[in-house]
Design an enzyme around this catalytic site. Structure first.
Site, PDB file in Angstrom:
ATOM      1  N   LEU A   1      -2.846 -10.516  11.848  1.00 19.16           N
ATOM      2  CA  LEU A   1      -1.666 -11.259  12.279  1.00 19.16           C
ATOM      3  C   LEU A   1      -0.697 -11.584  11.141  1.00 19.16           C
ATOM      4  O   LEU A   1       0.229 -12.371  11.327  1.00 19.16           O
ATOM      5  CB  LEU A   1      -2.091 -12.539  13.008  1.00 19.16           C
ATOM      6  CG  LEU A   1      -2.963 -12.288  14.246  1.00 19.16           C
ATOM      7  CD1 LEU A   1      -3.426 -13.600  14.853  1.00 19.16           C
ATOM      8  CD2 LEU A   1      -2.231 -11.438  15.271  1.00 19.16           C
TER       9      LEU A   1
ATOM     10  N   ASP B   1     -17.015  -2.971  -8.567  1.00 17.19           N
ATOM     11  CA  ASP B   1     -17.185  -1.523  -8.436  1.00 17.19           C
ATOM     12  C   ASP B   1     -17.253  -0.840  -9.797  1.00 17.19           C
ATOM     13  O   ASP B   1     -18.079   0.044 -10.016  1.00 17.19           O
ATOM     14  CB  ASP B   1     -16.049  -0.929  -7.607  1.00 17.19           C
ATOM     15  CG  ASP B   1     -16.184   0.578  -7.456  1.00 17.19           C
ATOM     16  OD1 ASP B   1     -17.250   1.033  -6.983  1.00 17.19           O
ATOM     17  OD2 ASP B   1     -15.256   1.305  -7.834  1.00 17.19           O
TER      18      ASP B   1
END
Length: 158
Positions: free
Chosen positions: A75, A128
């Site tokens: 939204l 990562d």
């Protein structure tokens, strides 16, 4: 649910109509941290991580994340961002990295979600890039530190 702007009177999710709001300068700052072993932080500080420049890549990832916020958060309004910066600071007391994302726009709605997304994506990128050295890293502390502009005015975290 009348106080929650992303729900209509019947409780259905909706995108808020901001067309009547004036355009104002907006800024938001969000922070997060990545806790890691002291040896892992030493790799980052020495520039010896196997995947390369951890801070540089995380900074770029955070900026890219901010630009894609409306694609990730259902939204959120797509916003023309004027500026996205990502500051990354080593903190030996943590030990780890502290990340601070600052996002600016001139528009009808705030950029808190873009700042939070930038900090999140940057922290995930740090993980990562370093996971081969330290799978026990922890990401935390994600929060809005500053929001200014618009009808609700200024907010600063304590």
């Amino acid at each position: 649910m009348a106080d929650l702007t992303h729900f209509d009177e019947s409780g259905a999710a909706r995108m808020v109509d901001v067309s009547e709001k004036p355009e104002t300068a907006r800024i938001a700052r969000a922070g997060a941290w990545v806790r890691m072993a002291p040896e892992t932080l030493a790799l980052v500080e020495a520039g010896e991580a196997k995947k390369g420049d951890v801070e540089g890549v995380a900074r770029l990832a955070g900026i890219m994340g901010a630009k894609r916020t409306a694609d990730l958060i259902p939204l959120c309004h797509p916003l023309p961002l004027s500026s996205v910066t990502l500051d990354i600071e080593a903190d030996r007391d943590l030990p780890g990295l502290r990340l601070t994302a600052t996002v600016r726009t001139t528009g009808r709605t705030g950029v808190e979600m873009e700042a939070l997304t930038a900090a999140s994506v940057a922290a995930l990128t740090v993980y990562d890039m370093l996971k081969a050295a330290d799978r026990a890293m922890e990401i935390g502390g994600l929060r809005v530190l500053l929001k200014d502009g618009g009808k609700s005015g200024r907010f600063e975290a304590e």
